[in-house]
Write a protein that holds these residues in place. Sequence first.
Motif, PDB file in Angstrom:
ATOM      1  N   LYS A 219      -6.179   7.995 -10.213  1.00 26.18           N
ATOM      2  CA  LYS A 219      -7.101   8.466 -10.719  1.00 26.18           C
ATOM      3  C   LYS A 219      -7.047  10.038 -10.313  1.00 26.18           C
ATOM      4  O   LYS A 219      -7.161  10.146  -9.159  1.00 26.18           O
ATOM      5  CB  LYS A 219      -8.448   8.070 -10.518  1.00 26.18           C
ATOM      6  CG  LYS A 219      -8.781   6.745 -11.365  1.00 26.18           C
ATOM      7  CD  LYS A 219     -10.223   6.087 -11.149  1.00 26.18           C
ATOM      8  CE  LYS A 219     -10.032   4.819 -11.964  1.00 26.18           C
ATOM      9  NZ  LYS A 219     -11.554   4.199 -11.682  1.00 26.18           N
TER      10      LYS A 219
ATOM     11  N   ALA B 244       2.248   2.126  -3.450  1.00 24.21           N
ATOM     12  CA  ALA B 244       1.232   2.567  -4.387  1.00 24.21           C
ATOM     13  C   ALA B 244       0.887   3.994  -3.905  1.00 24.21           C
ATOM     14  O   ALA B 244       0.733   5.013  -4.832  1.00 24.21           O
ATOM     15  CB  ALA B 244      -0.136   2.064  -4.319  1.00 24.21           C
TER      16      ALA B 244
ATOM     17  N   ILE C 216      -0.885  -0.293 -10.577  1.00 22.61           N
ATOM     18  CA  ILE C 216      -1.209   0.503  -9.798  1.00 22.61           C
ATOM     19  C   ILE C 216      -1.879   1.666 -10.506  1.00 22.61           C
ATOM     20  O   ILE C 216      -1.640   1.991 -11.555  1.00 22.61           O
ATOM     21  CB  ILE C 216       0.038   1.398  -8.959  1.00 22.61           C
ATOM     22  CG1 ILE C 216       0.763   0.401  -8.108  1.00 22.61           C
ATOM     23  CG2 ILE C 216      -0.607   2.616  -8.133  1.00 22.61           C
ATOM     24  CD1 ILE C 216       2.143   1.136  -7.625  1.00 22.61           C
ATOM     25  N   ILE C 217      -3.342   2.016 -10.155  1.00 22.17           N
ATOM     26  CA  ILE C 217      -4.283   2.750 -11.129  1.00 22.17           C
ATOM     27  C   ILE C 217      -4.108   4.187 -10.053  1.00 22.17           C
ATOM     28  O   ILE C 217      -4.625   3.980  -8.845  1.00 22.17           O
ATOM     29  CB  ILE C 217      -5.584   2.280 -11.080  1.00 22.17           C
ATOM     30  CG1 ILE C 217      -5.445   0.846 -11.868  1.00 22.17           C
ATOM     31  CG2 ILE C 217      -6.441   3.241 -11.882  1.00 22.17           C
ATOM     32  CD1 ILE C 217      -6.719   0.126 -11.571  1.00 22.17           C
TER      33      ILE C 217
ATOM     34  N   ASP D 128       0.972  -1.132   0.042  1.00 23.65           N
ATOM     35  CA  ASP D 128       0.098   0.021   0.129  1.00 23.65           C
ATOM     36  C   ASP D 128       0.897   1.181   0.031  1.00 23.65           C
ATOM     37  O   ASP D 128       0.507   2.282  -0.558  1.00 23.65           O
ATOM     38  CB  ASP D 128      -0.782  -0.166   1.340  1.00 23.65           C
ATOM     39  CG  ASP D 128      -1.934  -0.955   1.318  1.00 23.65           C
ATOM     40  OD1 ASP D 128      -2.315  -1.665   0.279  1.00 23.65           O
ATOM     41  OD2 ASP D 128      -2.511  -1.249   2.398  1.00 23.65           O
TER      42      ASP D 128
ATOM     43  N   GLU E 104      -7.151   9.108  -6.207  1.00 24.09           N
ATOM     44  CA  GLU E 104      -7.620   7.874  -5.692  1.00 24.09           C
ATOM     45  C   GLU E 104      -6.586   6.875  -6.235  1.00 24.09           C
ATOM     46  O   GLU E 104      -6.143   6.879  -7.377  1.00 24.09           O
ATOM     47  CB  GLU E 104      -8.783   7.345  -5.815  1.00 24.09           C
ATOM     48  CG  GLU E 104     -10.184   8.431  -5.337  1.00 24.09           C
ATOM     49  CD  GLU E 104     -11.467   7.732  -5.637  1.00 24.09           C
ATOM     50  OE1 GLU E 104     -11.522   6.899  -6.472  1.00 24.09           O
ATOM     51  OE2 GLU E 104     -12.413   8.545  -5.005  1.00 24.09           O
ATOM     52  N   ILE E 105      -6.252   5.857  -5.246  1.00 24.96           N
ATOM     53  CA  ILE E 105      -5.226   4.913  -5.786  1.00 24.96           C
ATOM     54  C   ILE E 105      -5.914   3.653  -5.712  1.00 24.96           C
ATOM     55  O   ILE E 105      -6.252   3.268  -4.601  1.00 24.96           O
ATOM     56  CB  ILE E 105      -3.660   5.130  -5.044  1.00 24.96           C
ATOM     57  CG1 ILE E 105      -3.257   6.321  -5.320  1.00 24.96           C
ATOM     58  CG2 ILE E 105      -2.813   3.897  -5.440  1.00 24.96           C
ATOM     59  CD1 ILE E 105      -1.978   6.826  -4.722  1.00 24.96           C
ATOM     60  N   THR E 106      -5.915   2.648  -6.656  1.00 26.02           N
ATOM     61  CA  THR E 106      -6.312   1.295  -6.543  1.00 26.02           C
ATOM     62  C   THR E 106      -4.828   0.508  -6.953  1.00 26.02           C
ATOM     63  O   THR E 106      -4.016   0.712  -7.942  1.00 26.02           O
ATOM     64  CB  THR E 106      -7.300   0.997  -7.620  1.00 26.02           C
ATOM     65  OG1 THR E 106      -8.414   1.777  -7.176  1.00 26.02           O
ATOM     66  CG2 THR E 106      -7.608  -0.656  -7.388  1.00 26.02           C
ATOM     67  N   LYS E 107      -4.661  -0.318  -6.036  1.00 24.55           N
ATOM     68  CA  LYS E 107      -3.403  -1.465  -6.100  1.00 24.55           C
ATOM     69  C   LYS E 107      -3.850  -2.743  -6.377  1.00 24.55           C
ATOM     70  O   LYS E 107      -4.933  -3.270  -5.713  1.00 24.55           O
ATOM     71  CB  LYS E 107      -2.640  -1.472  -4.816  1.00 24.55           C
ATOM     72  CG  LYS E 107      -1.556  -2.195  -4.810  1.00 24.55           C
ATOM     73  CD  LYS E 107      -0.943  -2.625  -3.247  1.00 24.55           C
ATOM     74  CE  LYS E 107      -2.082  -3.381  -2.526  1.00 24.55           C
ATOM     75  NZ  LYS E 107      -1.588  -3.640  -1.198  1.00 24.55           N
ATOM     76  N   ILE E 108      -3.234  -3.417  -7.441  1.00 20.53           N
ATOM     77  CA  ILE E 108      -3.800  -4.719  -7.862  1.00 20.53           C
ATOM     78  C   ILE E 108      -2.784  -5.645  -7.609  1.00 20.53           C
ATOM     79  O   ILE E 108      -1.660  -5.397  -7.983  1.00 20.53           O
ATOM     80  CB  ILE E 108      -4.364  -4.583  -9.336  1.00 20.53           C
ATOM     81  CG1 ILE E 108      -5.604  -3.749  -9.321  1.00 20.53           C
ATOM     82  CG2 ILE E 108      -4.733  -6.166  -9.764  1.00 20.53           C
ATOM     83  CD1 ILE E 108      -6.035  -3.501 -10.821  1.00 20.53           C
TER      84      ILE E 108
END
Length: 134
Positions: A93, A47, A90-91, A44, A75-79
């Motif tokens: 937005k 990211a 890591i996305i 986390d 915003e951050i999305t970690k896959i």
Amino acid sequence: MPTIKSTYLGNLRTEMEHVQSGTKIISDAPVDNNGKGEAFSPTDLVAAALGSCMVTIMGIVAERDEISLDGLSWEITKIMSSDPRKIAEIIVKFVWVNPVTDHKKIQKLKNAALTCPVALSLDPAIKQTIEFGF
């Protein structure tokens, strides 16, 4: 002199101290990897570092070019992948409520974000999906 001093607290939890400021961060293993998930996991933090670094470099450019970044958020999305367990993507937005309207300034800010030190330091196998909502 070290940049960060760390201690293992037990139960898959660590404490890291930024030596210069004394600021501390706790990390915890995520629930899906035997932890309690009560704090940022180490991945986390990776990211989060990407998004934070991007905005910091954008901020440097903005200050130099007298651009206000008021209203900018992200915003951050970690896959994660499972075999091997690692960050796959890591996305980030970005949303900017009141962006500047000058196309050249916008492009300069985007370029700054995409070439921040963390973005350039991450393994190319980690997909970086960056969405600029402005």
